[in-house]
Design a protein around this motif. Structure first.
Motif, PDB file in Angstrom:
ATOM      1  N   SER A  76       0.852  -1.184   0.000  1.00 41.32           N
ATOM      2  CA  SER A  76       0.000   0.000   0.000  1.00 41.32           C
ATOM      3  C   SER A  76       0.885   1.230   0.000  1.00 41.32           C
ATOM      4  O   SER A  76       1.842   1.328   0.766  1.00 41.32           O
ATOM      5  CB  SER A  76      -0.890   0.003   1.249  1.00 41.32           C
ATOM      6  OG  SER A  76      -1.382   1.307   1.471  1.00 41.32           O
ATOM      7  N   LEU A 113       0.108   3.862   1.151  1.00 45.30           N
ATOM      8  CA  LEU A 113      -0.139   4.618   2.385  1.00 45.30           C
ATOM      9  C   LEU A 113       0.656   4.050   3.563  1.00 45.30           C
ATOM     10  O   LEU A 113       0.527   4.518   4.684  1.00 45.30           O
ATOM     11  CB  LEU A 113      -1.637   4.605   2.720  1.00 45.30           C
ATOM     12  CG  LEU A 113      -2.550   5.330   1.718  1.00 45.30           C
ATOM     13  CD1 LEU A 113      -4.010   5.174   2.127  1.00 45.30           C
ATOM     14  CD2 LEU A 113      -2.197   6.810   1.612  1.00 45.30           C
ATOM     15  N   ASP A 137      -4.992   9.383  -6.527  1.00 45.16           N
ATOM     16  CA  ASP A 137      -5.739   8.961  -5.344  1.00 45.16           C
ATOM     17  C   ASP A 137      -6.056  10.176  -4.473  1.00 45.16           C
ATOM     18  O   ASP A 137      -5.145  10.844  -3.978  1.00 45.16           O
ATOM     19  CB  ASP A 137      -4.876   7.951  -4.560  1.00 45.16           C
ATOM     20  CG  ASP A 137      -5.589   7.412  -3.334  1.00 45.16           C
ATOM     21  OD1 ASP A 137      -6.640   7.986  -2.957  1.00 45.16           O
ATOM     22  OD2 ASP A 137      -5.091   6.443  -2.751  1.00 45.16           O
ATOM     23  N   MET A 176      -6.853  10.473  -1.552  1.00 45.02           N
ATOM     24  CA  MET A 176      -6.264  10.432  -0.205  1.00 45.02           C
ATOM     25  C   MET A 176      -4.801  10.871  -0.256  1.00 45.02           C
ATOM     26  O   MET A 176      -4.263  11.404   0.700  1.00 45.02           O
ATOM     27  CB  MET A 176      -6.351   9.011   0.365  1.00 45.02           C
ATOM     28  CG  MET A 176      -7.755   8.597   0.714  1.00 45.02           C
ATOM     29  SD  MET A 176      -7.755   7.187   1.843  1.00 45.02           S
ATOM     30  CE  MET A 176      -7.498   5.848   0.712  1.00 45.02           C
ATOM     31  N   CYS A 227      -9.759  17.903  -7.506  1.00 48.43           N
ATOM     32  CA  CYS A 227      -9.278  17.568  -6.164  1.00 48.43           C
ATOM     33  C   CYS A 227      -8.151  18.510  -5.739  1.00 48.43           C
ATOM     34  O   CYS A 227      -8.156  19.031  -4.618  1.00 48.43           O
ATOM     35  CB  CYS A 227      -8.818  16.113  -6.128  1.00 48.43           C
ATOM     36  SG  CYS A 227      -8.271  15.577  -4.512  1.00 48.43           S
ATOM     37  N   SER A 274      -3.176   1.323   8.565  1.00 50.60           N
ATOM     38  CA  SER A 274      -4.625   1.407   8.788  1.00 50.60           C
ATOM     39  C   SER A 274      -4.998   2.708   9.489  1.00 50.60           C
ATOM     40  O   SER A 274      -6.048   3.280   9.225  1.00 50.60           O
ATOM     41  CB  SER A 274      -5.144   0.187   9.531  1.00 50.60           C
ATOM     42  OG  SER A 274      -4.377  -0.040  10.677  1.00 50.60           O
ATOM     43  N   ARG A 311      -4.898   5.300   6.717  1.00 49.32           N
ATOM     44  CA  ARG A 311      -6.064   5.145   5.834  1.00 49.32           C
ATOM     45  C   ARG A 311      -7.324   5.665   6.499  1.00 49.32           C
ATOM     46  O   ARG A 311      -8.101   6.398   5.909  1.00 49.32           O
ATOM     47  CB  ARG A 311      -6.218   3.666   5.473  1.00 49.32           C
ATOM     48  CG  ARG A 311      -7.336   3.355   4.511  1.00 49.32           C
ATOM     49  CD  ARG A 311      -7.286   1.885   4.105  1.00 49.32           C
ATOM     50  NE  ARG A 311      -6.105   1.599   3.323  1.00 49.32           N
ATOM     51  CZ  ARG A 311      -6.027   1.817   2.006  1.00 49.32           C
ATOM     52  NH1 ARG A 311      -7.051   2.313   1.344  1.00 49.32           N
ATOM     53  NH2 ARG A 311      -4.923   1.544   1.351  1.00 49.32           N
ATOM     54  N   GLU A 312      -7.512   5.283   7.764  1.00 51.54           N
ATOM     55  CA  GLU A 312      -8.732   5.686   8.457  1.00 51.54           C
ATOM     56  C   GLU A 312      -8.803   7.206   8.570  1.00 51.54           C
ATOM     57  O   GLU A 312      -9.833   7.811   8.307  1.00 51.54           O
ATOM     58  CB  GLU A 312      -8.773   5.036   9.839  1.00 51.54           C
ATOM     59  CG  GLU A 312     -10.172   5.033  10.428  1.00 51.54           C
ATOM     60  CD  GLU A 312     -10.170   4.652  11.896  1.00 51.54           C
ATOM     61  OE1 GLU A 312      -9.325   3.814  12.276  1.00 51.54           O
ATOM     62  OE2 GLU A 312     -10.985   5.210  12.641  1.00 51.54           O
ATOM     63  N   TYR A 313      -7.672   7.812   8.905  1.00 49.64           N
ATOM     64  CA  TYR A 313      -7.652   9.271   9.051  1.00 49.64           C
ATOM     65  C   TYR A 313      -7.971   9.950   7.722  1.00 49.64           C
ATOM     66  O   TYR A 313      -8.795  10.854   7.641  1.00 49.64           O
ATOM     67  CB  TYR A 313      -6.280   9.719   9.581  1.00 49.64           C
ATOM     68  CG  TYR A 313      -6.078  11.214   9.533  1.00 49.64           C
ATOM     69  CD1 TYR A 313      -6.746  12.057  10.429  1.00 49.64           C
ATOM     70  CD2 TYR A 313      -5.248  11.796   8.584  1.00 49.64           C
ATOM     71  CE1 TYR A 313      -6.591  13.431  10.369  1.00 49.64           C
ATOM     72  CE2 TYR A 313      -5.075  13.165   8.516  1.00 49.64           C
ATOM     73  CZ  TYR A 313      -5.752  13.981   9.407  1.00 49.64           C
ATOM     74  OH  TYR A 313      -5.600  15.334   9.333  1.00 49.64           O
ATOM     75  N   LEU A 314      -7.337   9.497   6.643  1.00 53.00           N
ATOM     76  CA  LEU A 314      -7.531  10.150   5.342  1.00 53.00           C
ATOM     77  C   LEU A 314      -8.934   9.912   4.793  1.00 53.00           C
ATOM     78  O   LEU A 314      -9.518  10.782   4.142  1.00 53.00           O
ATOM     79  CB  LEU A 314      -6.483   9.653   4.329  1.00 53.00           C
ATOM     80  CG  LEU A 314      -5.059  10.156   4.579  1.00 53.00           C
ATOM     81  CD1 LEU A 314      -4.076   9.464   3.654  1.00 53.00           C
ATOM     82  CD2 LEU A 314      -4.964  11.672   4.413  1.00 53.00           C
ATOM     83  N   GLN A 315      -9.484   8.725   5.084  1.00 54.90           N
ATOM     84  CA  GLN A 315     -10.826   8.440   4.587  1.00 54.90           C
ATOM     85  C   GLN A 315     -11.873   9.325   5.244  1.00 54.90           C
ATOM     86  O   GLN A 315     -12.897   9.625   4.646  1.00 54.90           O
ATOM     87  CB  GLN A 315     -11.185   6.966   4.839  1.00 54.90           C
ATOM     88  CG  GLN A 315     -10.947   6.110   3.623  1.00 54.90           C
ATOM     89  CD  GLN A 315     -10.946   4.626   3.957  1.00 54.90           C
ATOM     90  OE1 GLN A 315     -11.044   4.221   5.111  1.00 54.90           O
ATOM     91  NE2 GLN A 315     -10.822   3.811   2.924  1.00 54.90           N
ATOM     92  N   ASN A 316     -11.591   9.727   6.474  1.00 59.12           N
ATOM     93  CA  ASN A 316     -12.598  10.506   7.195  1.00 59.12           C
ATOM     94  C   ASN A 316     -12.396  12.008   7.078  1.00 59.12           C
ATOM     95  O   ASN A 316     -13.011  12.777   7.792  1.00 59.12           O
ATOM     96  CB  ASN A 316     -12.611  10.093   8.670  1.00 59.12           C
ATOM     97  CG  ASN A 316     -13.140   8.677   8.814  1.00 59.12           C
ATOM     98  OD1 ASN A 316     -14.076   8.298   8.103  1.00 59.12           O
ATOM     99  ND2 ASN A 316     -12.527   7.891   9.672  1.00 59.12           N
TER     100      ASN A 316
END
Lengths: 87, 565
Positions: free
Chosen positions: B472, B474, B505, B507, B533, B556, B559-564
């Motif tokens: 990944s 990320l 991407d 993110m 973007c 993870s 990823r979680e931070y960027l997704q939110n």
């Protein structure tokens, strides 16, 4: 009769466009043009026969020309295949 | 909900119009005047060709040149000398024209349908289309007309033929449903070009659906909802509006400069694999080409392409792009990309082995030919050279020395080229990332290939499902690698781009802005989305995000931070 052994080089093989371009080019010659592949013979002036033969990239084939202008037909046909139909 | 194959994205809501194919049944009979029967057959073929030419002309206007060729392909099928000859023979034997032509078409349909590859199987549809067309003419029945359906129609048919779609008025057709076909069908290609949502290979849809029945189709997911309830109609209408709005919204970015919210300008270019794709890059509003993969020239061949062949290909792309940049990457073979006639030895570990620049520097003749072709093409546009898979300074020096040698050679031959052609490198190995400061002093630009960089940094093969979770961009390790490559480039005042998937991407984009990337090279259809973007970020906000991300310890968490966000 003249013939040449060739390998189909382009990724898609004899699909619609190359088959119809090839059959069209061979149709101009008075001699018969046949492709031997996997033990079967196919009329190489026929797009439908060429597609039906399912020749893929890497298939070993024999191009056979018999009759008037057989040398010219063989030269042009072999070059078209070797060049991968310009794809 | 019924599932099929989504072949043309978009939501279609409307009423089913079942297209029952006209029966082209006939009673086979014996003919005695075989010459008259043959003439009847050849007249029918001629009329069929005329009708098809009209359809091709219509398609040329609504869809384009390539799409029209699908119809002209039907003309060449029906004029196949073998097919015509065999039909004549059958008629001579006393069979009527209908039965003779039908049996020959049937033979090819059987052969094509039994083929192993999808492409050949799909050609059966073309032969069926031709058969229906010619038999209709022979029997004097008019073919299905789709030109007069009311607005909001979802066309439902066993098999959609290219000739049917040529008749379609796309303003009135909300969607297409079929029982056969797949993404490679000619009709699927046409549906995408006409931007009509379509789901194909929906089992027994002709039986399941009724004429006039309400239906929702999702051409992206490949799903069909028959007689939807109000909640579903509401849900999909909103989804549809959102998709259309997004499409319109993106169109606003066409022709605009690529800049962040606080006015920093970026280069937004495309990745291409063939000279003609340069045209596609411009159609999608790309500002040039950041990566021209040259492997296509070497694949599909039986021997190394000549300097002339390569020159023509590079020149073609350069001319299409004009003053816009064209970065040509030298041959990147080995690894998973084999070229049979080069006779590469089988390796225990091909990704760590003899590939790309390593192969080219050892096979000087091949490398010289390519570099000479690129240099000659540079007289026709704004070309740069890029070396793949660099791991040490010597490789850059050796490559550049060869370029200088060839320049001198061309000069002495009186051949023109761009004297100031830039020579840059792909930074896509862990080694290149670690010595980016040294490489920046030797290169005119960097381009970060995130696909290989991720694999080489994480020592993980994304194709191996046991370790692909590590693969990944990320991953904190990969992000640090990217950051230090960009910093090294900026410290040495050279441009730095990214040509891997990560460049588009959403993110990743704020991080790249914060790190200081100067060029984004993406697939052509992503251009407007990436431009939009980028326009939403300021450096300050991007820095905040990057600071937070670089403080997180795991992929993870990142990823979680960027997704939110």
């Amino acid at each position: 009769m003249v013939s040449k052994f060739l390998t189909v080089p382009n990724a898609q093989g004899f699909h619609m466009r190359p088959a119809s371009v090839f059959a069209g080019a061979m149709g101009k010659y008075p001699c018969s043009v046949t492709i031997k592949f996997n033990g079967n013979s196919y009329n190489a002036k026929s797009t439908l026969n060429l597609i039906a033969a399912c020749m893929k990239c890497g298939s070993d084939i024999e191009l056979i020309c018999d009759g008037d202008q057989e040398n010219e037909a063989l030269a042009e046909g072999a070059k078209m295949i070797e060049d991968g139909f310009g794809e | 909900m019924i599932k099929g194959i989504g072949v043309s994205a978009g939501i279609g809501i409307g009423k089913i119009h079942l297209v029952e194919e006209h029966s082209i049944e006939y009673t086979p009979k014996q003919v005695t005047d075989t010459d008259a029967e043959k003439k009847r057959f050849h007249d029918a073929v001629e009329l069929f060709c005329e009708n098809t030419r009209v359809q091709a002309e219509a398609l040329r206007k609504t869809a384009g040149e390539k799409e029209a060729e699908i119809m002209t392909g039907h003309i060449s099928i029906v004029n196949d000398p073998f097919l015509l000859g065999e039909v004549d023979k059958l008629i001579d034997g006393g069979q009527c024209a209908e039965a003779s032509f039908d049996s020959m078409c049937d033979m090819f349909i059987q052969i094509f349908s039994a083929a192993e590859d999808d492409m050949t199987r799909q050609r059966a549809a073309d032969v069926r289309d031709v058969r229906t067309g010619v038999l209709s003419v022979l029997l004097g029945i008019s073919e299905v007309k789709l030109s007069e359906v009311p607005p909001g129609t979802v066309i439902c048919v066993k098999e959609l033929t290219p000739s049917m779609i040529a008749e379609i008025n796309k303003d009135n057709v909300a969607g297409i449903l079929t029982e056969t076909g797949s993404t490679t069908s000619h009709s699927a290609i046409l549906a995408r070009v006409l931007e009509i949502p379509a789901v194909m290979s929906v089992p027994d849809i002709m039986k399941a659906a009724g004429n006039g029945e309400e239906v929702i189709i999702d051409g992206g997911k490949g799903t069909v909802v028959l007689s939807p309830d109000e909640a579903q109609i509401k849900e999909y209408s909103e989804k549809r509006e959102k998709l259309l709005l997004e499409r319109r919204e993106l169109e606003k970015y066409r022709g605009k400069v690529t800049e962040s919210a606080d006015g920093t300008v970026y280069e937004l270019v495309c990745n291409i694999g063939k000279p003609d794709d340069a045209k596609k890059a411009l159609d999608f509003d790309g500002e040039g080409v950041g990566l021209f993969r040259t492997e296509f020239l070497f694949m599909d061949k039986t021997s190394v392409p000549t300097e002339e062949e390569q020159f023509e290909a590079y020149k073609k792309a350069a001319i299409i792009l004009g003053k816009k940049p064209l970065i040509i990457r030298t041959l990147d073979i080995g690894g998973d990309k084999d070229i049979p006639y080069l006779g590469l030895a089988k390796e225990e570990n091909p990704f760590m082995g003899f590939r790309a620049i390593r192969y080219c520097l050892k096979n000087r003749d091949l490398f010289r030919t390519q570099l000479r072709a690129i240099l000659r093409a540079s007289a026709f546009g704004n070309i740069s050279i890029m070396f793949p898979l660099i791991t040490c300074v010597e490789e850059v020096r050796e490559g550049k020395a060869l370029v200088e040698e060839l320049k001198a050679e061309l000069r002495s031959e009186g051949i023109t080229f761009d004297e100031n052609i830039r020579v840059g490198i792909m930074t896509e190995t862990a080694a290149a990332g670690i010595i980016a400061d040294l490489l920046a002093k030797e290169s005119d630009f960097f381009s970060i290939g995130t696909n290989d960089l991720t694999g080489y940094t994480m020592a993980a093969d994304r194709g191996n499902s046991d370790v692909s979770y590590l693969y990944s961009a990320l991953q904190p390790a990969v992000l640090r690698m990217i950051r230090s490559i960009i910093k090294a480039a900026r410290d040495n005042n050279i441009p730095v781009g990214m040509c891997g998937e990560a460049a588009s991407d959403p993110m990743m984009i704020p991080l790249l802005i914060s790190f200081g990337l100067t060029e984004f090279s993406v697939s052509a259809p992503s251009v407007l989305r990436v431009r939009k973007c980028i326009s939403t970020w300021t450096k300050e906000k991007a820095d905040e995000v990057a600071d937070k991300v670089m403080s997180l310890g795991t992929e993870s968490e990142v990823r979680e931070y960027l997704q939110n966000l």
